[in-house]
Design an enzyme around this catalytic site. Structure first.
Site, PDB file in Angstrom:
ATOM      1  N   SER A  70      -3.050  -2.624  -4.419  1.00 35.33           N
ATOM      2  CA  SER A  70      -4.185  -3.335  -3.841  1.00 35.33           C
ATOM      3  C   SER A  70      -4.925  -2.390  -2.916  1.00 35.33           C
ATOM      4  O   SER A  70      -4.299  -1.571  -2.227  1.00 35.33           O
ATOM      5  CB  SER A  70      -3.682  -4.544  -3.041  1.00 35.33           C
ATOM      6  OG  SER A  70      -4.703  -5.012  -2.173  1.00 35.33           O
ATOM      7  N   SER A  71      -6.243  -2.523  -2.886  1.00 31.55           N
ATOM      8  CA  SER A  71      -7.031  -1.681  -1.966  1.00 31.55           C
ATOM      9  C   SER A  71      -6.613  -1.953  -0.531  1.00 31.55           C
ATOM     10  O   SER A  71      -6.739  -1.099   0.332  1.00 31.55           O
ATOM     11  CB  SER A  71      -8.526  -1.966  -2.138  1.00 31.55           C
ATOM     12  OG  SER A  71      -8.887  -1.845  -3.497  1.00 31.55           O
ATOM     13  N   ARG A  72      -6.119  -3.169  -0.269  1.00 28.37           N
ATOM     14  CA  ARG A  72      -5.732  -3.531   1.107  1.00 28.37           C
ATOM     15  C   ARG A  72      -4.378  -2.948   1.515  1.00 28.37           C
ATOM     16  O   ARG A  72      -4.036  -3.001   2.696  1.00 28.37           O
ATOM     17  CB  ARG A  72      -5.718  -5.055   1.277  1.00 28.37           C
ATOM     18  CG  ARG A  72      -7.115  -5.661   1.264  1.00 28.37           C
ATOM     19  CD  ARG A  72      -7.105  -7.117   1.690  1.00 28.37           C
ATOM     20  NE  ARG A  72      -8.456  -7.611   1.912  1.00 28.37           N
ATOM     21  CZ  ARG A  72      -9.172  -8.315   1.017  1.00 28.37           C
ATOM     22  NH1 ARG A  72      -8.668  -8.607  -0.159  1.00 28.37           N
ATOM     23  NH2 ARG A  72     -10.391  -8.715   1.317  1.00 28.37           N
TER      24      ARG A  72
ATOM     25  N   LYS B 211      -3.486  -9.876 -11.264  1.00 24.18           N
ATOM     26  CA  LYS B 211      -3.077  -9.739  -9.859  1.00 24.18           C
ATOM     27  C   LYS B 211      -3.756 -10.827  -9.009  1.00 24.18           C
ATOM     28  O   LYS B 211      -3.136 -11.423  -8.145  1.00 24.18           O
ATOM     29  CB  LYS B 211      -3.455  -8.337  -9.384  1.00 24.18           C
ATOM     30  CG  LYS B 211      -3.753  -8.162  -7.919  1.00 24.18           C
ATOM     31  CD  LYS B 211      -2.485  -7.970  -7.148  1.00 24.18           C
ATOM     32  CE  LYS B 211      -2.657  -7.534  -5.720  1.00 24.18           C
ATOM     33  NZ  LYS B 211      -3.785  -8.067  -5.001  1.00 24.18           N
ATOM     34  N   ASP B 212      -5.040 -11.043  -9.277  1.00 23.12           N
ATOM     35  CA  ASP B 212      -5.779 -12.113  -8.596  1.00 23.12           C
ATOM     36  C   ASP B 212      -5.774 -13.316  -9.543  1.00 23.12           C
ATOM     37  O   ASP B 212      -6.783 -13.608 -10.197  1.00 23.12           O
ATOM     38  CB  ASP B 212      -7.198 -11.635  -8.282  1.00 23.12           C
ATOM     39  CG  ASP B 212      -7.175 -10.452  -7.333  1.00 23.12           C
ATOM     40  OD1 ASP B 212      -7.075 -10.671  -6.127  1.00 23.12           O
ATOM     41  OD2 ASP B 212      -7.196  -9.306  -7.823  1.00 23.12           O
TER      42      ASP B 212
ATOM     43  N   GLN C 134     -18.034 -13.357  -0.339  1.00 23.05           N
ATOM     44  CA  GLN C 134     -16.653 -13.810  -0.550  1.00 23.05           C
ATOM     45  C   GLN C 134     -15.753 -13.532   0.652  1.00 23.05           C
ATOM     46  O   GLN C 134     -14.557 -13.821   0.612  1.00 23.05           O
ATOM     47  CB  GLN C 134     -16.072 -13.220  -1.830  1.00 23.05           C
ATOM     48  CG  GLN C 134     -15.767 -11.732  -1.796  1.00 23.05           C
ATOM     49  CD  GLN C 134     -15.395 -11.224  -3.172  1.00 23.05           C
ATOM     50  OE1 GLN C 134     -16.210 -11.140  -4.072  1.00 23.05           O
ATOM     51  NE2 GLN C 134     -14.119 -10.876  -3.353  1.00 23.05           N
TER      52      GLN C 134
ATOM     53  N   HIS D 286      -7.134  -0.789 -11.061  1.00 25.47           N
ATOM     54  CA  HIS D 286      -8.509  -0.831 -11.574  1.00 25.47           C
ATOM     55  C   HIS D 286      -8.625   0.025 -12.845  1.00 25.47           C
ATOM     56  O   HIS D 286      -9.271  -0.380 -13.808  1.00 25.47           O
ATOM     57  CB  HIS D 286      -9.481  -0.269 -10.530  1.00 25.47           C
ATOM     58  CG  HIS D 286      -9.538  -1.031  -9.243  1.00 25.47           C
ATOM     59  ND1 HIS D 286      -9.058  -0.527  -8.064  1.00 25.47           N
ATOM     60  CD2 HIS D 286     -10.038  -2.264  -8.942  1.00 25.47           C
ATOM     61  CE1 HIS D 286      -9.261  -1.403  -7.083  1.00 25.47           C
ATOM     62  NE2 HIS D 286      -9.840  -2.463  -7.582  1.00 25.47           N
TER      63      HIS D 286
HETATM   64  P1  AMP Z   1     -11.001  -5.741  -6.436  1.00 24.79           P
HETATM   65  O1  AMP Z   1     -11.677  -4.417  -6.362  1.00 24.79           O
HETATM   66  O2  AMP Z   1      -9.835  -5.883  -5.535  1.00 24.79           O
HETATM   67  O3  AMP Z   1     -11.984  -6.884  -6.360  1.00 24.79           O
HETATM   68  O4  AMP Z   1     -10.378  -5.838  -7.883  1.00 24.79           O
HETATM   69  C1  AMP Z   1     -11.166  -5.621  -9.036  1.00 24.79           C
HETATM   70  C2  AMP Z   1     -10.354  -6.008 -10.248  1.00 24.79           C
HETATM   71  O5  AMP Z   1      -9.175  -5.216 -10.316  1.00 24.79           O
HETATM   72  C3  AMP Z   1      -9.910  -7.475 -10.204  1.00 24.79           C
HETATM   73  O6  AMP Z   1     -10.046  -8.030 -11.507  1.00 24.79           O
HETATM   74  C4  AMP Z   1      -8.472  -7.353  -9.792  1.00 24.79           C
HETATM   75  O7  AMP Z   1      -7.674  -8.427 -10.241  1.00 24.79           O
HETATM   76  C5  AMP Z   1      -8.063  -6.057 -10.473  1.00 24.79           C
HETATM   77  N1  AMP Z   1      -6.862  -5.508  -9.828  1.00 24.79           N
HETATM   78  C6  AMP Z   1      -6.692  -5.272  -8.503  1.00 24.79           C
HETATM   79  N2  AMP Z   1      -5.431  -4.830  -8.278  1.00 24.79           N
HETATM   80  C7  AMP Z   1      -4.796  -4.792  -9.466  1.00 24.79           C
HETATM   81  C8  AMP Z   1      -3.473  -4.431  -9.901  1.00 24.79           C
HETATM   82  N3  AMP Z   1      -2.540  -4.024  -9.052  1.00 24.79           N
HETATM   83  N4  AMP Z   1      -3.183  -4.534 -11.224  1.00 24.79           N
HETATM   84  C9  AMP Z   1      -4.120  -4.969 -12.109  1.00 24.79           C
HETATM   85  N5  AMP Z   1      -5.382  -5.314 -11.771  1.00 24.79           N
HETATM   86  C10 AMP Z   1      -5.722  -5.234 -10.471  1.00 24.79           C
END
Ligand code: AMP
Length: 289
Positions: free
Chosen positions: A185-187, A149-150, A61, A37
């Site tokens: 990843s947060s997960r 990543k997504d 979602q 992030h």
């Molecule tokens: P999320 O909080 O998981 O919805 O992610 C928010 C944003 O951060 C999204 O655009 C994700 O693709 C990006 N993101 C999450 N993990 C990564 C990572 N490892 N590298 C780059 N961007 C990331």
């Protein structure tokens, strides 16, 4: 850093940005922030004079039985991380701010939304497209930053912004990985020590396919099988998909174009995704923005 919780305060902050001639860069997130992030924030800071991150765990979602309730919520730590990197504002809307009662409008991006992750998570991408369009309308940024990543999400948002003539530039940012290749990843916080080790197989599977591709293999099935073998050898059996697709459109036919391999698999109970452009000579942001 300004902490913004409602629409009026957001409008006031945006007015101030406008008055000062600032260009606003926006990073939508669900919080539990990590270096991935923060790399989006850093990318925004390169070309925008003000950056704003939203933190909103979007209920629409998540499907029934998914991890909405369990999803990590770590605002105190998130705030400190954003302060430290010099982010200008954080937007923490309530569910009612994002979805005022009585709403009737949803965004469908088809057929992109119903394949790959959409096939096993029905409604997921409708939730993503809808919340991102609402957040973009609230924040009205010059640029919005998404992690590749997504990859499917990134592709779908570019498509939506183009189809709806939305006045925002969508910027894709490269995947930030751990030393051993696992995409942040947060997960990942759900993984046990043994699963954390197994999870490195996703990156190894992608790398194996990339090597094969760069050695001249161009049959999707052979590339996909080579990646599957790596996952299975690591004990990852709940493979949702391993697919090679066209890197711009995600259609199956990609010959002569840059292919991307996408993987989704469950490690224990945790569903992980990862992807890689098989032709890594192409910079990850080139042609994706
Ligand atoms: P999320 O909080 O998981 O919805 O992610 C928010 C944003 O951060 C999204 O655009 C994700 O693709 C990006 N993101 C999450 N993990 C990564 C990572 N490892 N590298 C780059 N961007 C990331």
């Amino acid at each position: 850093m300004k902490v913004i919780k409602d629409r009026e305060t957001l409008d006031g902050w945006l007015e101030e940005c406008n008055r000062q001639g600032d260009e606003v860069g926006f990073i939508p997130t669900m919080g539990a922030l990590h270096a991935g992030h923060l790399s989006l924030v850093a990318e925004a800071q390169k070309s925008c004079s003000k950056t704003i991150v939203s933190i909103f765990v979007n209920p629409t979602q998540f499907g029934p039985g998914e991890d909405f309730a369990q999803y990590p919520r770590t605002f105190t730590e998130d705030r400190a991380k954003l302060e430290e990197v010099g982010c200008d504002a954080v937007f923490l809307p309530s569910t009612e701010t994002v979805y005022p009662p009585g709403g009737q409008t949803f965004i469908r991006v088809e057929p992109l939304a119903s394949q790959l992750c959409g096939a096993s998570r029905p409604g997921h991408f409708q939730g993503v497209a809808t919340v991102v369009s609402i957040l973009l309308n609230l924040v009205r940024p010059r640029r919005a930053y998404f992690g590749v990543k997504d990859y499917q999400q990134f592709t779908l948002i570019k498509q939506m912004v183009r189809d709806l003539a939305m006045a925002v530039e969508v910027v894709g940012v490269a995947i930030v990985r751990e030393q051993d290749g696992l995409a942040l990843s947060s997960r990942n916080s759900y993984l046990t020590a043994v699963e954390r080790e197994q999870a490195t197989a996703l990156y190894r599977a992608l790398t194996a396919a990339k090597t094969l591709y760069q050695d001249g293999e161009s049959d999707s099935k052979i590339l996909e099988d080579s990646a599957r073998q790596v996952l299975l050898a690591a004990g990852i059996e709940k493979i949702d998909y391993v697919e090679v697709r066209h890197s711009e459109t995600l259609v199956k036919e990609w010959s002569g174009q840059t292919p991307v391999m996408l993987i989704a698999a469950k490690v224990g109970k945790t569903r992980l995704i990862d992807n890689m452009l098989l032709n890594q000579e192409t910079a990850i942001n080139e042609g994706n923005g």
